[in-house]
Design a protein around this motif. Structure first.
Motif, PDB file in Angstrom:
ATOM      1  N   TYR B 808       0.793  -1.162  -0.033  1.00  0.00           N
ATOM      2  CA  TYR B 808      -0.028  -0.090   0.009  1.00  0.00           C
ATOM      3  C   TYR B 808       0.986   1.176   0.002  1.00  0.00           C
ATOM      4  CZ  TYR B 808      -3.415   3.465   1.460  1.00  0.00           C
ATOM      5  OH  TYR B 808      -4.062   4.692   1.696  1.00  0.00           O
ATOM      6  N   ASN B 809       0.598   2.111  -0.806  1.00  0.00           N
ATOM      7  CA  ASN B 809       1.289   3.426  -0.950  1.00  0.00           C
ATOM      8  C   ASN B 809       0.280   4.641  -0.488  1.00  0.00           C
ATOM      9  OD1 ASN B 809       2.231   5.878  -2.787  1.00  0.00           O
ATOM     10  ND2 ASN B 809       3.948   4.995  -1.558  1.00  0.00           N
ATOM     11  N   LYS B 810       0.524   5.405   0.504  1.00  0.00           N
ATOM     12  CA  LYS B 810      -0.317   6.234   1.109  1.00  0.00           C
ATOM     13  C   LYS B 810       0.094   7.735   0.023  1.00  0.00           C
ATOM     14  CE  LYS B 810      -1.622   8.828   5.145  1.00  0.00           C
ATOM     15  NZ  LYS B 810      -1.572  10.179   4.590  1.00  0.00           N
ATOM     16  N   GLN B 811       1.173   7.813  -0.361  1.00  0.00           N
ATOM     17  CA  GLN B 811       1.310   9.136  -1.061  1.00  0.00           C
ATOM     18  C   GLN B 811       0.694   9.082  -2.310  1.00  0.00           C
ATOM     19  OE1 GLN B 811       5.061   7.621  -0.616  1.00  0.00           O
ATOM     20  NE2 GLN B 811       6.145   9.362  -0.049  1.00  0.00           N
ATOM     21  N   LEU B 812       0.610   8.138  -3.162  1.00  0.00           N
ATOM     22  CA  LEU B 812      -0.250   7.852  -4.251  1.00  0.00           C
ATOM     23  C   LEU B 812      -1.806   7.798  -4.224  1.00  0.00           C
ATOM     24  CD1 LEU B 812       1.920   5.379  -6.492  1.00  0.00           C
ATOM     25  CD2 LEU B 812       1.436   7.853  -7.155  1.00  0.00           C
ATOM     26  N   SER B 813      -1.855   7.197  -2.966  1.00  0.00           N
ATOM     27  CA  SER B 813      -3.356   7.043  -2.671  1.00  0.00           C
ATOM     28  C   SER B 813      -4.021   8.551  -2.369  1.00  0.00           C
ATOM     29  CB  SER B 813      -3.620   6.094  -1.366  1.00  0.00           C
ATOM     30  OG  SER B 813      -3.130   4.987  -1.577  1.00  0.00           O
ATOM     31  N   ASP B 814      -2.997   9.350  -1.628  1.00  0.00           N
ATOM     32  CA  ASP B 814      -3.534  10.491  -1.216  1.00  0.00           C
ATOM     33  C   ASP B 814      -3.733  11.517  -2.486  1.00  0.00           C
ATOM     34  OD1 ASP B 814      -3.729  10.063   1.574  1.00  0.00           O
ATOM     35  OD2 ASP B 814      -1.949  10.807   2.189  1.00  0.00           O
ATOM     36  N   LYS B 815      -2.851  11.373  -3.155  1.00  0.00           N
ATOM     37  CA  LYS B 815      -2.761  12.016  -4.516  1.00  0.00           C
ATOM     38  C   LYS B 815      -3.802  11.773  -5.440  1.00  0.00           C
ATOM     39  CE  LYS B 815      -0.320  14.758  -7.468  1.00  0.00           C
ATOM     40  NZ  LYS B 815       0.234  15.889  -7.422  1.00  0.00           N
ATOM     41  N   THR B 816      -4.083  10.570  -5.793  1.00  0.00           N
ATOM     42  CA  THR B 816      -5.192  10.185  -6.523  1.00  0.00           C
ATOM     43  C   THR B 816      -6.806  10.127  -5.765  1.00  0.00           C
ATOM     44  OG1 THR B 816      -5.286   7.878  -5.984  1.00  0.00           O
ATOM     45  CG2 THR B 816      -3.944   8.879  -7.881  1.00  0.00           C
ATOM     46  N   GLY B 817      -6.711  10.036  -4.471  1.00  0.00           N
ATOM     47  CA  GLY B 817      -7.648   9.780  -3.820  1.00  0.00           C
ATOM     48  C   GLY B 817      -8.477   8.367  -3.985  1.00  0.00           C
ATOM     49  N   GLY B 845      -7.177  -6.816   6.538  1.00  0.00           N
ATOM     50  CA  GLY B 845      -6.028  -7.152   7.307  1.00  0.00           C
ATOM     51  C   GLY B 845      -5.087  -5.904   6.579  1.00  0.00           C
ATOM     52  N   THR B 846      -4.461  -5.551   7.677  1.00  0.00           N
ATOM     53  CA  THR B 846      -3.498  -4.456   7.466  1.00  0.00           C
ATOM     54  C   THR B 846      -2.382  -4.802   6.467  1.00  0.00           C
ATOM     55  OG1 THR B 846      -3.744  -3.571   9.690  1.00  0.00           O
ATOM     56  CG2 THR B 846      -1.777  -2.696   8.530  1.00  0.00           C
ATOM     57  N   PRO B 847      -2.195  -4.239   5.341  1.00  0.00           N
ATOM     58  CA  PRO B 847      -1.339  -4.289   4.195  1.00  0.00           C
ATOM     59  C   PRO B 847      -0.107  -3.937   4.545  1.00  0.00           C
ATOM     60  CG  PRO B 847      -2.720  -2.666   3.673  1.00  0.00           C
ATOM     61  CD  PRO B 847      -3.201  -2.926   4.834  1.00  0.00           C
ATOM     62  N   ALA B 848       0.817  -4.527   4.199  1.00  0.00           N
ATOM     63  CA  ALA B 848       2.262  -3.979   4.148  1.00  0.00           C
ATOM     64  C   ALA B 848       2.282  -2.881   3.028  1.00  0.00           C
ATOM     65  CB  ALA B 848       3.218  -4.991   3.525  1.00  0.00           C
ATOM     66  N   SER B 849       2.980  -1.946   3.559  1.00  0.00           N
ATOM     67  CA  SER B 849       3.374  -0.481   2.914  1.00  0.00           C
ATOM     68  C   SER B 849       4.625  -0.108   2.632  1.00  0.00           C
ATOM     69  CB  SER B 849       2.509   0.334   3.816  1.00  0.00           C
ATOM     70  OG  SER B 849       3.210   0.678   4.974  1.00  0.00           O
ATOM     71  N   ILE B 850       4.861   0.635   1.707  1.00  0.00           N
ATOM     72  CA  ILE B 850       6.135   1.308   1.375  1.00  0.00           C
ATOM     73  C   ILE B 850       5.641   2.793   1.339  1.00  0.00           C
ATOM     74  CG2 ILE B 850       7.095  -0.663   0.483  1.00  0.00           C
ATOM     75  CD1 ILE B 850       6.859   2.168  -1.644  1.00  0.00           C
ATOM     76  N   THR B 851       6.644   3.602   1.575  1.00  0.00           N
ATOM     77  CA  THR B 851       6.523   5.049   1.643  1.00  0.00           C
ATOM     78  C   THR B 851       7.780   5.626   0.742  1.00  0.00           C
ATOM     79  OG1 THR B 851       5.461   5.456   3.650  1.00  0.00           O
ATOM     80  CG2 THR B 851       6.541   7.246   2.706  1.00  0.00           C
ATOM     81  N   PHE B 852       7.398   6.242  -0.583  1.00  0.00           N
ATOM     82  CA  PHE B 852       8.593   6.666  -1.284  1.00  0.00           C
ATOM     83  C   PHE B 852       9.423   7.651  -0.482  1.00  0.00           C
ATOM     84  CE2 PHE B 852       5.194   6.110  -4.551  1.00  0.00           C
ATOM     85  CZ  PHE B 852       5.835   4.789  -5.322  1.00  0.00           C
ATOM     86  N   GLY B 853      10.620   7.508  -0.182  1.00  0.00           N
ATOM     87  CA  GLY B 853      11.880   8.200   0.376  1.00  0.00           C
ATOM     88  C   GLY B 853      12.111   7.654   1.702  1.00  0.00           C
ATOM     89  N   ASP B 854      11.210   6.723   2.250  1.00  0.00           N
ATOM     90  CA  ASP B 854      11.483   6.337   3.398  1.00  0.00           C
ATOM     91  C   ASP B 854      12.112   4.848   3.279  1.00  0.00           C
ATOM     92  OD1 ASP B 854      11.836   5.441   6.275  1.00  0.00           O
ATOM     93  OD2 ASP B 854       9.799   4.986   6.267  1.00  0.00           O
ATOM     94  N   VAL B 855      13.495   4.964   3.059  1.00  0.00           N
ATOM     95  CA  VAL B 855      14.438   3.944   2.717  1.00  0.00           C
ATOM     96  C   VAL B 855      14.376   2.792   3.474  1.00  0.00           C
ATOM     97  CG1 VAL B 855      16.648   3.176   1.761  1.00  0.00           C
ATOM     98  CG2 VAL B 855      15.525   5.371   0.800  1.00  0.00           C
ATOM     99  N   ASN B 856      14.819   3.316   4.839  1.00  0.00           N
ATOM    100  CA  ASN B 856      14.976   2.396   5.947  1.00  0.00           C
ATOM    101  C   ASN B 856      13.618   2.107   6.576  1.00  0.00           C
ATOM    102  OD1 ASN B 856      14.395   4.739   7.421  1.00  0.00           O
ATOM    103  ND2 ASN B 856      16.497   4.779   8.475  1.00  0.00           N
TER     104      ASN B 856
END
Lengths: 214, 926
Positions: B808-817, B845-856
């Motif tokens: 799941y990517n919150k940044q794209l989700s927020d951008k597109t809605g 269930g809570t999906p695994a997520s990544i955030t662009f830029g949060d490398v670690n």
């Protein structure tokens, strides 16, 4: 009579046994307290041994005069033998009462081609005032050639990484309290296990506050 | 009597003793007669064999003066008379036999009071290495001031040569004009005999390299100094000598150079040539008005541009050494023609075709000759085309291997370096440029220049190499040293006509390349005296090959395509230097990311367009929301816009719940209103408090300016919803009557319309974010994919049919809605299959997520993430997971590098949206 005597002897024995038990319990309790103390000592010592960055905020700021003040951000210690090619701080402030004017140089150096130089921090004043959060970052793109190191850090001096300059807005009146909070801070090492970072609990932070005064 | 003593005795008999009353030991430097036109001879008295230089520097004496002194005819003048005239004039006396200087039996013995006995002799090294000579040394100091036989060594004495010929009889009998005993090859240079009296210490002239009489082998072949001595005499008689410091110092330096005894003929010739050049330049400089006259290249450049342009229009430009990249380079870098000119766009089309036909999978245009790649890259860079993505091929990539590049010789790495630097192309190894530079520097010939291979330097290769090294000249000491030596070599090899002979002929191309080399270093070829010979500069020399808009290869030939194209870009490079523009091969100026100022049509309307992007699919249920991105394809940054306004058609059933300006738009605030009757959304962005200008600070276009959030109040019957921007303008002022105050944006385009599909059930829309190119960390067999998912009731873990768990990517989700997931999949994965919802398994269930830029993945984007990205690119750390790759590649291109690290810094400090998010949302539209 013999029976009575036997009973008395038995009571005495029981009394002595109880007494021994109490002594043993007290000893165990003392040992437990000692162990707890030692454990706490090491935990606290470890915690206090961590480098700390602090917001050195003046306790009071006058609403008369130029209404400007500076917050130093000193670092208490820098481990030897580690290069820190990047660093960043996120510091929140009350944007309705304060205008962030920009940063000023500190006195902690980074490596340079011919010795040492002051780091070139990146910061955006306008955005900081828009969102009430100051994001400052330094990045050595060589990942080491221009890094922070203990060689650029003097244990005898007060080591200021960077200074933040603020100005009270016109709406501030005497008695207003303004808080400054380090939301995130890191001195990043290439081996992140050596980084000094809030997120890794390897860096202590001390926030600050000031009060508007005459 | 020993043989040596006997020979010495004979020698003594030839040397006449004479008492001299001179009182000083310094070299005599009296010019007896100086008139060039007069007939005469030159006399010198030399102690080079004992390290004492000249006792009398070369001195001219006119025949007429000798004739007057000795009352003889010219034909009767002897070497002794000429010498006597000079000695007498200087007050030098000698011990001699015979009846004075005019006697035909005159033999020089000892010259009095000429040698300072306090100064020991310094025998030349080549003599001291001769054991026989060393044994002969009797003393290193003279017992008195007289210098003659047996001084210093047992075989010492005075010897005389005329015109480098050791005369075989006494100086009193040797005629300077028509000597009957002169040998067949008696070299009378310029008809001025040169009489050199030299003190010999070994072999009766063997140490002088000229023994031709006594049967002893000379130790070396003495060079003939006649022309050099004549030049020294000539310039010492110039009025500047003694009055002009520069001139005097220069001529004295040549006299000093003459004090080396065993100088070879080649070096003497070099000195003879150079003294003329130096003296003439200094004379001209002193005279002021005789400076080199600059040539204005404007007309020639324009005519050549026109010639080449006409050919390009007629024949087209294509990939090739002529009629191709070099013509493109010259025309494009002249900045006379827009880069969207048909000759350039047609050329680019041909490059694409050529790459399609000829390029290997690795991007090589030729199996071994990688200068083909370099040449095409240079051509493409000059018209602002990225050579890493031509017809799906990266033709820069093959230049990353030094051994491949250098296979064809030095020009391989030279042009590879130029090509890489032309557009600051990244290399797979950060140290590759240094490897190239070190390789090139090490290949320099000992003589001072560079050659294609081997040890023989060549003008063209040397000049091309300097052009490649020029960007590093001021920062790399080894480069500076090598280039400086090469410049000396180039100057020394420039001929009297200002040009060069290379590959056996004098060509315009060699001159062109040398001009390019000088200009690359910021040297004006019309000003640097090192490259102006006989008042002829390199530019003068190049012009001699010019013929009506074109240039010849050789002066005697006809005009030539290659010569013309090289001359064209040479003149362009020179003009760029004069205009203060970037170097010819530094094309970064056409890569500028400054906002492009759009042009206006005849009505004053901006030639830019608006656009609106909405997600391809949106959830069709009450309460669902999604976003539209609205932006522009350009911006006129020179104008003081006070506001931006626009009208957007809102579909029935949707409600506008928010309008935000993006970070690209600053200076104002958003005000909006939806007119119920028409369903039109009206938006104004302005600063209504201070009326300051509103500014678009985007560096790339198209640029998102507004985000509009729509909310669905009820389930809609329609299958799609349509959006349109029906009006948009930029206003400079409030005067509505003044048409100049309004710039209307063109909204009559497809990009100003958008459609989203309404989904009542769970649906997916998958689209590609990027594919790796295998160069920097992201493998070529992987691609990043984003998936929009509608109708998700709760947090959901989604797994693709191949087992890949989406993040799941919150940044794209927020951008597109719309809920958006991302993942890395095999490059060959079918997007059609990924667009089938049946191919996904969805579990609450809570999906695994990544955030662009949060490398670690520690929940914070900060310096650690930027540093981790740098370390990954430097290969200090290994990127082992797809999640880390996704998080690192914030620029959304095909590789992970320092641009991504800077992207993280830019996002952290300035809040700049990650490009992968901007484009990710844009690609999510249908």
């Amino acid at each position: 009579m013999e029976q009575i005597n036997d009973i008395k002897i038995t009571e005495q024995e029981q009394e002595e046994k109880k007494k021994k038990k109490r002594i043993l319990l007290i000893i165990l309790l003392i040992l437990l307290l000692i162990a707890l103390g030692v454990t706490l000592f090491f935990i606290l010592r470890k915690n206090y041994a961590k480098p700390t960055i602090k917001l050195d905020v003046p306790s009071k700021v006058s609403i008369s005069g130029d209404r400007e003040f500076t917050i130093d951000i000193p670092l208490s210690d820098m481990p030897e033998g580690v290069l820190y090619p990047a660093a960043s701080f996120s510091i929140s402030f009350d944007k309705s009462r304060l205008e962030f004017m920009g940063i000023e140089e500190g006195n902690v150096f980074v490596l340079a081609d011919n010795g040492f130089d002051l780091p070139n921090w990146g910061v955006n004043n306008e955005r900081s005032n828009d969102i009430g959060l100051i994001n400052i970052m330094y990045l050595d793109q060589t990942a080491g050639k221009y890094a922070f190191t203990s060689e650029g850090f003097s244990k005898e001096d007060r080591n200021i990484l960077v200074r933040l300059k603020f100005k009270l807005r016109g709406s501030v009146i005497k008695g207003d309290v303004m808080n400054f909070v380090i939301e995130d801070a890191v001195l990043a090492a290439s081996d992140s296990s050596q980084s000094l970072a809030m997120t890794k609990n390897t860096l202590n932070t001390v926030d600050g506050r000031t009060i508007a005064d005459d | 009597m020993k043989k040596t003593k006997f020979v010495a005795f004979l020698l003594v008999m030839l040397m006449v003793l004479q008492v001299v009353s001179a009182t000083a030991f310094a070299a005599k430097n009296v010019v007896v007669t100086t008139k060039d036109a007069e007939e005469g001879c030159i006399v010198s008295l030399e102690g080079l064999s004992i390290g004492k230089g000249f006792f009398i520097e070369p001195t001219f004496v006119a025949y007429q003066d000798i004739m007057n002194k000795y009352n003889v005819e010219k034909e009767a003048i002897t070497a002794a008379m000429a010498t006597g005239y000079v000695f007498d004039s200087l007050g030098i006396t000698v011990e001699s036999t015979g009846d004075g200087w005019a006697s035909d039996s005159f033999y020089m013995g000892t010259i009095d009071n000429i040698d300072d006995p306090s100064v020991p002799a310094e025998f030349p090294d080549f003599l001291m290495e001769n054991e026989t000579f060393v044994e002969l040394i009797e003393s290193e100091t003279n017992s008195d001031a007289n210098l003659g036989e047996f001084d210093y060594t047992s075989s010492a004495g005075w010897m005389v040569t005329v015109n480098n010929y050791m005369i075989n009889k006494g100086a009193g009998a040797w005629l300077l004009v028509n000597e009957p005993d002169q040998p067949a090859d008696y070299p009378v240079v310029n008809n001025i005999p040169v009489i050199r009296w030299q003190f010999s210490v070994y072999g009766y002239g063997a140490d002088l390299g000229t023994d031709q009489v006594w049967g002893m082998e000379p130790l070396y072949a003495a060079g003939n100094r006649s022309a050099l001595y004549q030049a020294i005499v000539k310039y010492k008689s110039n009025e500047l000598y003694g009055t002009n410091d520069d001139f005097t110092t220069a001529i004295d330096a040549y006299v000093e150079a003459c004090k080396v005894l065993n100088t070879e003929q080649a070096d003497i010739d070099l000195l003879t040539n150079q003294i003329d050049i130096d003296a003439q330049q200094l004379i001209e400089a002193a005279q002021g008005g005789a400076e080199h006259q600059r040539v204005d290249i404007t007309d020639t450049l324009n005519a050549t541009l026109e010639h080449v342009y006409n050919l390009a229009e007629t024949n087209g430009l294509s990939v090739g050494a002529t009629g191709g990249e070099w013509a493109v380079l010259g025309l494009a870098r002249s900045e006379k023609y827009d880069l969207d000119n048909a000759i350039f766009t047609d050329y680019y089309t041909k490059v694409v075709e050529y790459v399609n036909e000829h390029a290997t999978e690795a991007g090589k245009l030729h199996s071994r000759k990688l200068t083909d790649n370099s040449r095409v890259i240079i051509g493409l860079s000059s018209i602002n085309k990225d050579a890493t993505a031509i017809a799906g091929k990266n033709i820069v990539a093959p230049l990353n291997v030094l051994s491949d590049v250098s296979w064809q010789g030095l020009n391989g790495p030279v042009y590879a370096l130029i090509a890489l630097d032309s557009r600051n192309y990244e290399t797979t190894d950060a140290n590759l440029r240094n490897e190239f530079i070190n390789y090139i520097v090490e290949k320099k010939c000992a003589t001072g220049g560079w050659g294609l291979s081997g040890t023989k330097a060549d003008v063209d290769i040397t000049s091309m190499t300097i052009q490649a090294l020029a960007p590093y000249y001021t920062t790399n000491e080894a480069v500076k040293t090598a280039v400086d030596e090469a410049l000396v070599w180039l100057s020394a090899n420039q001929n009297d006509e200002g040009g060069y002979t290379s590959w056996g002929s004098t060509s315009s191309e060699s001159i062109s390349q040398t001009i390019c080399a000088l200009v690359a270093l910021g040297i004006d070829p019309q000003e640097d005296e090192r490259f102006i010979k006989n008042n002829i500069s390199l530019v003068d020399a190049l012009m001699s090959f010019y013929d009506n808009g074109a240039f010849k290869h050789v002066a005697t030939g006809s005009v030539d395509g290659m010569a013309t194209e090289q001359a064209l870009y040479t003149l362009v490079s020179y003009q760029r230097m004069l205009d203060g523009k970037t170097r010819l091969y530094d094309m970064t100026d056409v890569m500028t990311e400054e906002p492009v100022n759009p042009e206006y049509d005849e009505n004053g309307f901006l030639k830019i367009e608006s656009y609106i992007n909405t997600p391809a699919i949106v959830t069709n249920k009450a309460g669902s929301t999604f976003n539209a991105q609205i932006g522009l394809t350009g911006w006129d940054s020179t104008k003081d816009y006070k506001l931006v306004d626009m009208i957007v058609t809102v579909p029935e059933g949707l409600r506008v719940t928010d309008v935000q300006a993006t970070n690209n738009l600053t200076g104002g605030s958003v005000y909006y209103y939806v007119e119920e009757a028409t369903g039109k959304l009206r938006v104004v962005y302005a600063n209504l408090e201070t009326y300051e200008n509103v500014v678009v600070n985007a560096t790339e276009f198209p640029a998102d300016l507004f985000t509009v959030t729509f909310t669905m109040d009820e389930v809609l019957e329609a299958k799609t919803v349509d959006f349109a921007i029906t009006g948009m303008s930029l206003k400079l002022g409030s005067d509505s009557q003044d048409p100049k105050m309004i710039h209307v944006i063109n909204t009559m385009t497809d990009s100003s319309k958008a459609t989203s599909e309404l989904k009542k059930e769970v649906a997916v829309f998958a689209y590609e974010l990027y594919t790796g190119d295998g160069i920097d960390i992201i493998p070529a067999d992987k691609k990043a994919v984003a998936v929009l998912v509608t109708e998700l009731e709760v947090a959901t873990t989604i797994t693709y049919t191949d087992g890949t768990v989406l993040r799941y990517n919150k940044q794209l989700s927020d951008k597109t809605g719309v809920a958006t997931y991302v993942t890395m999949v095999a490059a060959e994965t079918s997007m059609d299959e990924m667009n089938k919802v049946a191919n996904y398994t969805m579990v609450a269930g809570t999906p695994a997520s990544i955030t662009f830029g949060d490398v670690n993945a520690d929940g914070v984007i900060n310096a650690q993430d930027a540093l981790d990205t740098v370390n990954a690119w430097l290969r200090k750390t290994e990127v082992t997971t797809d999640d880390t790759m996704l998080a690192m590649n914030v620029n959304g291109d095909s590789r992970i590098n320092t641009y991504d690290a800077l992207g993280i810094v830019d996002n952290f400090v300035n809040g700049t949206e990650f490009i992968v998010v901007t484009y990710g949302a844009r690609f999510s539209a249908n």
